[in-house]
Write a protein that holds these residues in place. Structure first.
Motif, PDB file in Angstrom:
ATOM      1  N   PRO A   1     -55.103  -3.851 -16.465  1.00  0.00           N
ATOM      2  CA  PRO A   1     -54.639  -4.467 -15.216  1.00  0.00           C
ATOM      3  C   PRO A   1     -54.527  -3.492 -14.047  1.00  0.00           C
ATOM      4  O   PRO A   1     -54.565  -3.917 -12.886  1.00  0.00           O
ATOM      5  CB  PRO A   1     -53.260  -5.035 -15.592  1.00  0.00           C
ATOM      6  N   ALA A   2     -54.428  -2.212 -14.349  1.00  0.00           N
ATOM      7  CA  ALA A   2     -54.303  -1.220 -13.273  1.00  0.00           C
ATOM      8  C   ALA A   2     -55.648  -0.885 -12.643  1.00  0.00           C
ATOM      9  O   ALA A   2     -55.700  -0.244 -11.591  1.00  0.00           O
ATOM     10  CB  ALA A   2     -53.642   0.054 -13.807  1.00  0.00           C
ATOM     11  N   THR A   3     -56.724  -1.312 -13.295  1.00  0.00           N
ATOM     12  CA  THR A   3     -58.065  -1.019 -12.787  1.00  0.00           C
ATOM     13  C   THR A   3     -58.835  -2.323 -12.647  1.00  0.00           C
ATOM     14  O   THR A   3     -58.999  -3.052 -13.633  1.00  0.00           O
ATOM     15  CB  THR A   3     -58.822  -0.081 -13.748  1.00  0.00           C
ATOM     16  N   ARG A   4     -59.325  -2.627 -11.450  1.00  0.00           N
ATOM     17  CA  ARG A   4     -60.027  -3.884 -11.214  1.00  0.00           C
ATOM     18  C   ARG A   4     -61.444  -3.584 -10.727  1.00  0.00           C
ATOM     19  O   ARG A   4     -61.745  -3.696  -9.524  1.00  0.00           O
ATOM     20  CB  ARG A   4     -59.288  -4.722 -10.166  1.00  0.00           C
ATOM     21  N   PRO A   5     -62.333  -3.168 -11.629  1.00  0.00           N
ATOM     22  CA  PRO A   5     -63.704  -2.871 -11.191  1.00  0.00           C
ATOM     23  C   PRO A   5     -64.417  -4.127 -10.701  1.00  0.00           C
ATOM     24  O   PRO A   5     -64.098  -5.252 -11.099  1.00  0.00           O
ATOM     25  CB  PRO A   5     -64.360  -2.324 -12.451  1.00  0.00           C
ATOM     26  N   ARG A   6     -65.400  -3.922  -9.819  1.00  0.00           N
ATOM     27  CA  ARG A   6     -66.189  -5.036  -9.307  1.00  0.00           C
ATOM     28  C   ARG A   6     -67.012  -5.660 -10.434  1.00  0.00           C
ATOM     29  O   ARG A   6     -67.289  -5.008 -11.444  1.00  0.00           O
ATOM     30  CB  ARG A   6     -67.124  -4.555  -8.208  1.00  0.00           C
ATOM     31  N   ARG A   7     -67.386  -6.901 -10.238  1.00  0.00           N
ATOM     32  CA  ARG A   7     -68.189  -7.616 -11.244  1.00  0.00           C
ATOM     33  C   ARG A   7     -69.433  -6.828 -11.622  1.00  0.00           C
ATOM     34  O   ARG A   7     -69.762  -6.676 -12.800  1.00  0.00           O
ATOM     35  CB  ARG A   7     -68.590  -9.001 -10.701  1.00  0.00           C
TER      36      ARG A   7
END
Length: 380
Positions: free
Chosen positions: A150-156
């Motif tokens: 949850p702390a890292t939200r990479p792009r699709r």
């Protein structure tokens, strides 16, 4: 026999009673599954394992063999694997590949089945299942990330996809399945399927969603019938009427529809106009088309049933086109209930075919063309 497809289809269902006989696009779910497998080039034999007579009859009519499913493996706790194992035990030979196919997926693409079987036959995998590519972030109810931090939200575009099982089909090396006793063993691979085909029916809400999609997903096919019966208002017309100062009504009709009716009659297809409307315009249009008409009816389904009996027609080989709730009785009598795109929502749900052209705007001609496509070509 190299490739066997087994469709477990018991009569009981917790979420949707007798789900496997529910109609989507006018066709029972078990029939849809069998039809897709019959059209798959790689499948040699289709078997439906069931404990229900109605399901068995529908399966046989669609082109499957039926294996009677014993009560001890037909309850709500029985696994789909048990039905496949039982079906295999009933055969004289063990196929090279066995498919477990589930009716709850209404939109099985035969090409996807063939691609999955090819991966097993080539040795690429021991098991291939239908899966939908997804980049969704999955969470637990407690707020923990399942497939992500949850702390890292990479792009699709920076993430690897996951695949969700659609439940439509599992292609398995038969001998490996017999040894393992369950559907996942050895090398497992996924057969990606389109999102529009990936809906699984577990609840009444799922069923309504799939029914709404059917007329978008299903490819238009020829309609093989011996007779076409049509409502008048909303089918031959756009359901409007022009009224002059004397109270006389006029309607607009399509010349293309007239040609469609003419072509049907020339090919030997019987045509009838059936209407509750008493206005003389209905009879006048029927005379122009050269077809019989029954109008001013309070119960159209009774008149239709009588006409079918008099003409000696098999109701399953008759198409009825309607647009409103008073057509539902007639639609339930025939094998091909048809409607127009602007029809009442309940009528669209009951239809096997929803035409693309509207009432009074070529709907009858569109239906005629599909009926003619199923008939032998006239000699030159």
């Amino acid at each position: 026999m190299r490739v066997l497809a087994v469709v477990p289809a018991r009569g009981g269902s917790v979420g949707v009673p007798l789900k496997n006989l529910e109609r989507v696009g006018g066709i029972p779910l078990v029939s849809r599954a069998v039809s897709a497998l019959v059209r798959a080039e790689s499948v040699d034999t289709v078997v439906v394992s069931t404990d229900h007579r109605g399901i068995a009859a529908a399966a046989e009519a669609a082109g499957a063999q039926v294996v009677d499913r014993p009560a001890d493996i037909a309850g709500s706790t029985a696994s789909s694997e048990s039905a496949v194992l039982h079906a295999l035990a009933s055969l004289e030979e063990t196929p090279e590949v066995v498919l477990l196919v589930q009716c709850t997926s209404a939109f099985i693409d035969p090409a996807d089945v063939d691609a999955a079987v090819a991966k097993v036959l080539s040795g690429e995998a021991d098991v291939v299942f239908s899966g939908l590519e997804t980049y969704e972030f999955i969470w637990t109810e407690g707020g923990e990330g399942v497939n992500h931090d949850p702390a890292t939200r990479p792009r699709r575009q920076d993430r690897e996809p996951h695949f969700r099982e659609t439940g439509a089909f599992y292609a398995m090396r038969a001998q490996g399945f017999l040894e393992a006793g369950h559907r996942f063993f050895g090398t497992v691979a996924v057969q990606p399927v389109k999102s529009v085909t990936a809906h699984e029916i577990d609840t009444p809400e799922d069923l309504e969603i799939v029914r709404a999609l059917a007329h978008v997903v299903d490819a238009p096919l020829p309609i093989d019938v011996d007779a076409v019966v049509t409502d008048f208002d909303g089918v031959h017309t756009d359901d409007r009427a022009f009224v002059d100062s004397e109270g006389r009504e006029m309607v607009a009709v399509s010349r293309a529809d007239g040609m469609g009716v003419s072509l049907l009659l020339r090919s030997g297809v019987k045509v009838l106009v059936l209407s509750t409307e008493q206005n003389p315009v209905v009879a006048a249009r029927a005379r122009k088309l050269g077809v019989p008409v029954l109008q001013g009816l309070s119960a159209k389904q009774n008149a239709l049933a009588d006409w079918l009996a008099i003409e000696g027609l098999d109701p399953e080989r008759v198409a009825y086109v309607g647009n409103d709730v008073n057509d539902l009785g007639c639609m339930a009598l025939v094998g091909w209930p048809v409607t127009v795109p602007e029809a009442h929502a309940e009528v669209r749900r009951a239809a096997r075919v929803v035409l693309t052209h509207g009432g009074g705007a070529g709907a009858v001609r569109e239906l005629a063309d599909r009926v003619l496509a199923a008939r032998p070509a006239a000699p030159a």
